[in-house]
Structure formats: structure tokens, C-alpha cells
Design a protein around this motif. Sequence first.
Motif, short mmCIF file in Angstrom:
data_model
loop_
_atom_site.label_atom_id
_atom_site.label_comp_id
_atom_site.label_asym_id
_atom_site.label_seq_id
_atom_site.Cartn_x
_atom_site.Cartn_y
_atom_site.Cartn_z
N THR A 55 -0.47 -7.26 -4.79
CA THR A 55 -0.41 -5.87 -5.27
C THR A 55 0.98 -5.27 -5.12
O THR A 55 1.21 -4.14 -5.58
CB THR A 55 -1.41 -4.99 -4.49
OG1 THR A 55 -1.01 -4.89 -3.11
CG2 THR A 55 -2.82 -5.53 -4.60
N TYR A 56 1.90 -5.99 -4.52
CA TYR A 56 3.26 -5.43 -4.33
C TYR A 56 3.98 -5.30 -5.67
O TYR A 56 3.95 -6.19 -6.51
CB TYR A 56 4.08 -6.34 -3.42
CG TYR A 56 5.55 -5.95 -3.38
CD1 TYR A 56 5.95 -4.76 -2.79
CD2 TYR A 56 6.51 -6.76 -3.99
CE1 TYR A 56 7.28 -4.39 -2.78
CE2 TYR A 56 7.84 -6.39 -3.98
CZ TYR A 56 8.22 -5.20 -3.38
OH TYR A 56 9.54 -4.83 -3.38
N ARG A 57 4.64 -4.12 -5.85
CA ARG A 57 5.48 -3.88 -7.02
C ARG A 57 6.89 -3.52 -6.55
O ARG A 57 7.06 -2.74 -5.60
CB ARG A 57 4.94 -2.70 -7.86
CG ARG A 57 3.64 -2.96 -8.56
CD ARG A 57 3.30 -1.79 -9.49
NE ARG A 57 3.15 -0.53 -8.75
CZ ARG A 57 3.48 0.67 -9.25
NH1 ARG A 57 4.01 0.76 -10.47
NH2 ARG A 57 3.30 1.76 -8.53
N GLU A 58 7.89 -4.08 -7.18
CA GLU A 58 9.29 -3.81 -6.84
C GLU A 58 9.56 -2.31 -6.88
O GLU A 58 9.24 -1.63 -7.85
CB GLU A 58 10.21 -4.54 -7.81
CG GLU A 58 11.69 -4.40 -7.50
CD GLU A 58 12.09 -5.20 -6.27
OE1 GLU A 58 13.00 -4.75 -5.55
OE2 GLU A 58 11.48 -6.27 -6.03
N GLY A 59 10.14 -1.80 -5.80
CA GLY A 59 10.49 -0.38 -5.73
C GLY A 59 9.39 0.50 -5.18
O GLY A 59 9.59 1.70 -4.98
N PHE A 60 8.20 -0.09 -4.92
CA PHE A 60 7.07 0.70 -4.42
C PHE A 60 6.50 0.06 -3.15
O PHE A 60 5.29 -0.07 -2.99
CB PHE A 60 5.99 0.82 -5.50
CG PHE A 60 6.44 1.61 -6.69
CD1 PHE A 60 6.27 2.99 -6.73
CD2 PHE A 60 7.07 0.98 -7.76
CE1 PHE A 60 6.70 3.72 -7.83
CE2 PHE A 60 7.50 1.71 -8.86
CZ PHE A 60 7.32 3.09 -8.88
N TYR A 61 7.40 -0.30 -2.25
CA TYR A 61 6.99 -0.99 -1.02
C TYR A 61 6.15 -0.08 -0.13
O TYR A 61 5.22 -0.53 0.54
CB TYR A 61 8.23 -1.48 -0.27
CG TYR A 61 7.92 -2.36 0.90
CD1 TYR A 61 7.55 -3.69 0.71
CD2 TYR A 61 8.00 -1.88 2.21
CE1 TYR A 61 7.26 -4.51 1.78
CE2 TYR A 61 7.71 -2.68 3.29
CZ TYR A 61 7.33 -4.00 3.07
OH TYR A 61 7.03 -4.81 4.14
N ASN A 62 6.48 1.21 -0.09
CA ASN A 62 5.74 2.14 0.74
C ASN A 62 4.26 2.18 0.34
O ASN A 62 3.37 2.15 1.20
CB ASN A 62 6.37 3.53 0.66
CG ASN A 62 5.73 4.54 1.59
OD1 ASN A 62 4.84 5.28 1.19
ND2 ASN A 62 6.20 4.60 2.83
N GLU A 63 4.01 2.22 -0.96
CA GLU A 63 2.63 2.22 -1.44
C GLU A 63 1.94 0.91 -1.06
O GLU A 63 0.75 0.90 -0.69
CB GLU A 63 2.59 2.40 -2.95
CG GLU A 63 2.98 3.78 -3.43
CD GLU A 63 2.89 3.91 -4.94
OE1 GLU A 63 2.39 2.96 -5.58
OE2 GLU A 63 3.31 4.96 -5.47
N TYR A 64 2.65 -0.19 -1.15
CA TYR A 64 2.11 -1.50 -0.77
C TYR A 64 1.71 -1.49 0.70
O TYR A 64 0.62 -1.94 1.08
CB TYR A 64 3.14 -2.58 -1.06
CG TYR A 64 2.84 -3.92 -0.44
CD1 TYR A 64 1.83 -4.74 -0.96
CD2 TYR A 64 3.57 -4.39 0.65
CE1 TYR A 64 1.55 -5.98 -0.40
CE2 TYR A 64 3.30 -5.62 1.22
CZ TYR A 64 2.29 -6.41 0.70
OH TYR A 64 2.02 -7.63 1.26
N MET A 65 2.60 -0.94 1.57
CA MET A 65 2.29 -0.92 3.00
C MET A 65 1.10 -0.01 3.31
O MET A 65 0.35 -0.26 4.26
CB MET A 65 3.51 -0.48 3.80
CG MET A 65 4.55 -1.58 4.00
SD MET A 65 3.85 -3.11 4.72
CE MET A 65 3.20 -2.50 6.29
N GLN A 66 0.89 1.01 2.51
CA GLN A 66 -0.31 1.84 2.69
C GLN A 66 -1.57 0.99 2.51
O GLN A 66 -2.54 1.12 3.26
CB GLN A 66 -0.29 3.01 1.72
CG GLN A 66 0.79 4.05 2.00
CD GLN A 66 0.84 5.13 0.93
OE1 GLN A 66 -0.17 5.45 0.30
NE2 GLN A 66 2.02 5.67 0.68
N ARG A 67 -1.53 0.09 1.53
CA ARG A 67 -2.69 -0.78 1.30
C ARG A 67 -2.82 -1.81 2.42
O ARG A 67 -3.95 -2.12 2.84
CB ARG A 67 -2.54 -1.50 -0.06
CG ARG A 67 -2.69 -0.56 -1.25
CD ARG A 67 -2.76 -1.30 -2.56
NE ARG A 67 -1.48 -1.93 -2.91
CZ ARG A 67 -0.50 -1.31 -3.56
NH1 ARG A 67 -0.64 -0.05 -3.93
NH2 ARG A 67 0.61 -1.95 -3.87
N VAL A 68 -1.71 -2.32 2.90
CA VAL A 68 -1.74 -3.28 4.01
C VAL A 68 -2.37 -2.64 5.24
O VAL A 68 -3.24 -3.23 5.90
CB VAL A 68 -0.31 -3.77 4.34
CG1 VAL A 68 -0.29 -4.55 5.65
CG2 VAL A 68 0.24 -4.62 3.20
#
Length: 268
Positions: free
Chosen positions: A62-75
Motif C-alpha cells: 500500500t506504500y505510495r511514493e511521497g505518502f509515507y506518513n499515510e503508509y505508517m498510519q496503516r502500519v
Amino acid sequence: MKRCFEGVGLRCLFKDGNTAATQPPKYLLIFDFDETIINENSDDSILRALPGKQLPESIRQTYREGFYNEYMQRVLRYMGDQGVKMADFKAVYENIPLSPGMRDLFQFLSQQQDRFEIILMSDANMFGIECALKAAGAYPLFRKIFSNPSSFDKRGYFTLGPYHSHNCPRCPANMCKRKILTEYLAERAHKGVRFEKIFYVGDGANDFCPSVAMKSTDVAFPRKGYPMHRLILEMEKSQPGKYQAAVVPWDSGLELWSCLQEALKKDY
């Protein structure tokens, strides 16, 4: 690009300041956190708190370049679902190793707090940074910490938010360190505080962005071989003279200590 090397040893060259002898210059010293103060990426480190110590591929994809913060919310949501609690996160953060020589550098800085104003800018999170710095005994050194807001909700889940919004095309959507630095310098100037030099210690691509705005009197400390260092070298090659700050690549906090100590000596 100016480098501070001579012979086998490290030697740092700085311009003389204009501050009167009775008023020692005030330096701004900026640190990144992940892979700078600590020797790991803390977002990877916390996976050790998971029962299986790794994420499922369905989350990783689900990781998208430039949106790491959103990815970590899911993690973090997934980790909460797996029963990982605040004490588990805290234990991991407190045991992440510091980068080589960093403990010695902090000891030196604790004796020079009248000369350095120290801040931290990181795309990690406030909870983790505070845990790690307090465990290392370094938390009191920092006047201000800029990082993504984090807390634990009623379920005990670790929650994360973005730091701010910005228009910088170079940086991730949740944080531009150049914007943070610019606003901080303006705030301090409004209060009558101006810095003789800025020293920036970092490793990542998001550390390169603020360092581009630094002046020829300032010093960038990119960790050797990491993205910040590579981007500086690329700019030097493609746009000679555009990168203004002196550059001192580092492997150990002891090299940083040596350079900062020499800077102090030159201004006496």
C-alpha cells in the motif's frame, strides 16, 4: 562545493565571525533523527514489537511514493490490531542504538549549551523521538523538536498524523523541513536571535531540501553514502556553485564533535 578535509585527518575550515569578543556567537545546530542520531530507521525498528516481527505483504504494497506518513498510519493500525501496546513501542524506541560516536557528541554538546541552540527535525514521530532521546539522556539538549504528532487512542492504538501541509515538490506530502527551518529562523529573528552559523546533521533526501537554502557560512553534515550526501554530489556535478554550504560528510559523531569544537576555537 567546499569540503573540510586535509590529509588523513579531518580538518574543518570556517569563516571568522563578526560578533564582538564579549558576545560569543550563537550557533544553530540541527539534527535529523532516523539514521542520524539513531543508527536505524525507527519505523522499521518498531516492527520488532510485532508477534511475527514483520508486516504482511498486503500492507507493504500500500506504500505510495511521497505518502509515507499515510503508509505508517496503516502500519500502526495493523500493529494495534495485533495487540502491540504503548509499552511495547516504548521498549523498542528506548533500545534503538545510537549512531557511532553520537553519545560522545551529546556529552560535548551538554557542556556547550551557551554556544549552540539545538533543534531536531524528523519525519518520524514525537513519541518515538522523545522515548529514544530520554533513554539516551539527550532530551534536555533540544530546544525544539519538530516531528509528526503521535498519541495513543482509547483502544491503546498508536496513532500518527501529518506535521503540516506545504507546496514543496521535493518533499513528502506531510513534511517539508525547509519550510520548518525558514519559519523557525523567522520566529527567532522576530525575538532578536540571529545565528552566526547553521550546522545541519542529516542523512536523507528530506534533509537535502533545507540544506539547499543554507548560506556559504553554514555547514552541512551529510552522512557518508546516504541520500543527502548523494544529492549534494549530484547538484555539485549538474549545477556547479549552486550548493552554497560547506560540506563535511561523516561516519561518526566524533567527526562532528571535532568540527564543532574547531568552530568554537576559531571564534574566540
